[in-house]
Motif scaffolding. Structure first.
Motif, mmCIF file in Angstrom:
data_model
loop_
_atom_site.group_PDB
_atom_site.id
_atom_site.type_symbol
_atom_site.label_atom_id
_atom_site.label_comp_id
_atom_site.label_asym_id
_atom_site.label_seq_id
_atom_site.Cartn_x
_atom_site.Cartn_y
_atom_site.Cartn_z
ATOM 1 N N GLY A 154 0.090 8.361 -8.565
ATOM 2 C CA GLY A 154 2.212 8.958 -8.784
ATOM 3 C C GLY A 154 1.770 9.694 -9.237
ATOM 4 N N ARG A 155 2.954 10.527 -9.114
ATOM 5 C CA ARG A 155 3.208 11.823 -10.043
ATOM 6 C C ARG A 155 4.678 12.141 -10.451
ATOM 7 N NH1 ARG A 155 -0.087 10.855 -6.633
ATOM 8 N NH2 ARG A 155 -2.425 12.665 -6.450
ATOM 9 N N TRP A 156 4.771 12.486 -12.059
ATOM 10 C CA TRP A 156 6.088 13.449 -12.577
ATOM 11 C C TRP A 156 5.908 14.724 -12.914
ATOM 12 C CZ3 TRP A 156 3.578 8.932 -12.923
ATOM 13 C CH2 TRP A 156 3.773 7.705 -12.867
ATOM 14 N N TYR A 157 6.697 15.015 -12.700
ATOM 15 C CA TYR A 157 7.094 16.819 -12.929
ATOM 16 C C TYR A 157 8.713 16.752 -13.588
ATOM 17 C CZ TYR A 157 3.986 16.714 -9.196
ATOM 18 O OH TYR A 157 3.356 16.652 -8.253
ATOM 19 N N GLU A 158 8.913 18.072 -14.039
ATOM 20 C CA GLU A 158 9.830 18.066 -15.478
ATOM 21 C C GLU A 158 10.290 20.143 -14.486
ATOM 22 O OE1 GLU A 158 9.603 15.594 -19.159
ATOM 23 O OE2 GLU A 158 9.171 17.895 -19.001
ATOM 24 N N MET A 159 11.200 20.071 -15.032
ATOM 25 C CA MET A 159 12.385 21.061 -14.913
ATOM 26 C C MET A 159 13.005 21.474 -15.841
ATOM 27 S SD MET A 159 12.176 19.770 -11.149
ATOM 28 C CE MET A 159 10.820 20.604 -9.839
ATOM 29 N N ARG A 160 13.119 22.717 -16.280
ATOM 30 C CA ARG A 160 14.058 22.272 -17.760
ATOM 31 C C ARG A 160 15.083 23.836 -17.303
ATOM 32 N NH1 ARG A 160 10.732 25.220 -22.277
ATOM 33 N NH2 ARG A 160 10.127 26.208 -21.889
ATOM 34 N N ILE A 161 16.550 24.289 -17.612
ATOM 35 C CA ILE A 161 17.009 25.283 -18.082
ATOM 36 C C ILE A 161 16.713 25.576 -18.979
ATOM 37 C CG2 ILE A 161 19.083 26.297 -17.874
ATOM 38 C CD1 ILE A 161 20.537 23.328 -16.101
ATOM 39 N N TYR A 162 16.508 26.994 -19.125
ATOM 40 C CA TYR A 162 15.820 27.155 -20.245
ATOM 41 C C TYR A 162 17.087 28.419 -20.796
ATOM 42 C CZ TYR A 162 12.335 29.429 -23.827
ATOM 43 O OH TYR A 162 11.791 30.126 -24.957
ATOM 44 N N ARG A 163 17.265 28.734 -21.740
ATOM 45 C CA ARG A 163 17.771 30.029 -22.302
ATOM 46 C C ARG A 163 17.191 30.550 -22.954
ATOM 47 N NH1 ARG A 163 22.966 28.381 -25.111
ATOM 48 N NH2 ARG A 163 21.550 28.304 -27.171
ATOM 49 N N SER A 174 18.487 21.723 -20.950
ATOM 50 C CA SER A 174 18.334 20.017 -20.381
ATOM 51 C C SER A 174 16.907 20.698 -19.593
ATOM 52 C CB SER A 174 19.380 20.541 -18.838
ATOM 53 O OG SER A 174 19.015 19.136 -18.157
ATOM 54 N N VAL A 175 16.184 19.350 -19.806
ATOM 55 C CA VAL A 175 14.655 19.041 -19.199
ATOM 56 C C VAL A 175 15.197 17.615 -18.236
ATOM 57 C CG1 VAL A 175 12.530 18.115 -19.260
ATOM 58 C CG2 VAL A 175 13.609 19.369 -21.010
ATOM 59 N N GLN A 176 14.855 18.005 -16.726
ATOM 60 C CA GLN A 176 14.906 17.091 -16.048
ATOM 61 C C GLN A 176 13.675 16.503 -15.345
ATOM 62 O OE1 GLN A 176 17.557 15.709 -12.854
ATOM 63 N NE2 GLN A 176 19.577 16.448 -14.420
ATOM 64 N N SER A 177 13.013 14.894 -15.097
ATOM 65 C CA SER A 177 11.895 14.732 -15.340
ATOM 66 C C SER A 177 12.670 14.488 -13.589
ATOM 67 C CB SER A 177 11.686 13.635 -16.707
ATOM 68 O OG SER A 177 11.167 13.974 -17.308
ATOM 69 N N THR A 178 11.294 14.183 -12.889
ATOM 70 C CA THR A 178 11.142 13.653 -11.454
ATOM 71 C C THR A 178 11.351 12.135 -11.243
ATOM 72 O OG1 THR A 178 8.782 14.236 -10.434
ATOM 73 C CG2 THR A 178 10.340 15.559 -10.387
ATOM 74 N N SER A 179 11.434 12.241 -10.561
ATOM 75 C CA SER A 179 10.874 10.054 -10.089
ATOM 76 C C SER A 179 9.413 9.987 -9.852
ATOM 77 C CB SER A 179 11.756 9.478 -9.091
ATOM 78 O OG SER A 179 13.079 9.403 -10.306
ATOM 79 N N GLN A 180 9.360 9.084 -9.554
ATOM 80 C CA GLN A 180 8.073 9.650 -9.591
ATOM 81 C C GLN A 180 7.298 9.749 -7.802
ATOM 82 O OE1 GLN A 180 5.186 5.989 -9.741
ATOM 83 N NE2 GLN A 180 4.037 6.310 -8.174
ATOM 84 N N VAL A 181 6.904 10.894 -7.506
ATOM 85 C CA VAL A 181 6.752 11.182 -6.486
ATOM 86 C C VAL A 181 4.942 11.180 -5.856
ATOM 87 C CG1 VAL A 181 6.539 13.495 -4.542
ATOM 88 C CG2 VAL A 181 8.174 13.362 -7.055
#
Length: 159
Positions: A74-83, A91-98
């Motif tokens: 199971g993998r989880w990753y995060e992406m964010r919008i950074y000023r 804003s941080v978004q975590s993926t569902s389990q990939v």
């Protein structure tokens, strides 16, 4: 529903909410991340608001690919919008389990997208970027992947 304001025997729509400018950046160079700390995907975009009361609507869409060099499934990753301008995480978004096969170098590809509204309170140039990270160091996250460009669009909204 539209609200109207009454003044001097005339009806007028309230001010604000108009899109004043749109700026879009694209990026297609694959960036592979293996750090548990956020790192830039290479995609960034700048905009200069006309007034401090104006808002910036941020839209992101990009191809991602998950793969690993470890043995868990199971993998989880995060992406964010950074000023970038003032080092603010918006804003941080975590993926569902990939789910990726153990040790897979091909991985699983998907389109990631998210939106946020920012109030930078400035009339100076503001730079935004998309960052990503893995949550376990054996994982890998490839952003700006496949045959599609990643896009970051900034819309200035009258305040």
């Amino acid at each position: 529903a539209t609200t109207f304001l009454r003044g001097d025997n005339a009806w007028a729509a309230p001010s604000g909410g108009k899109v004043l400018q749109v700026v879009t950046a694209t990026y297609s160079t694959e960036t592979v991340m293996s750090s548990t700390s956020f790192a830039t995907s290479g995609l960034s975009c700048s905009i200069t608001p006309a007034a401090t009361a104006n808002k910036i609507l941020i839209l992101y869409s990009g191809m991602c690919r998950a793969f690993d060099s470890g043995s868990s499934s199971g993998r989880w990753y995060e992406m964010r919008i950074y000023r970038v301008t003032d080092t603010t995480e918006l804003s941080v978004q975590s993926t569902s389990q990939v789910d990726v096969s153990s040790g897979s170098s091909q991985g699983y590809a998907w389109t990631q997208g998210f939106t946020t509204l920012d109030s930078p309170s400035t009339t100076s140039s503001v730079e935004y970027r998309i960052d990503g990270r893995v949550l376990i160091s054996a994982y890998r996250l490839a952003m700006n992947n496949q045959a599609s460009d990643s896009t970051l669009t900034l819309l200035e909204i009258e305040g």
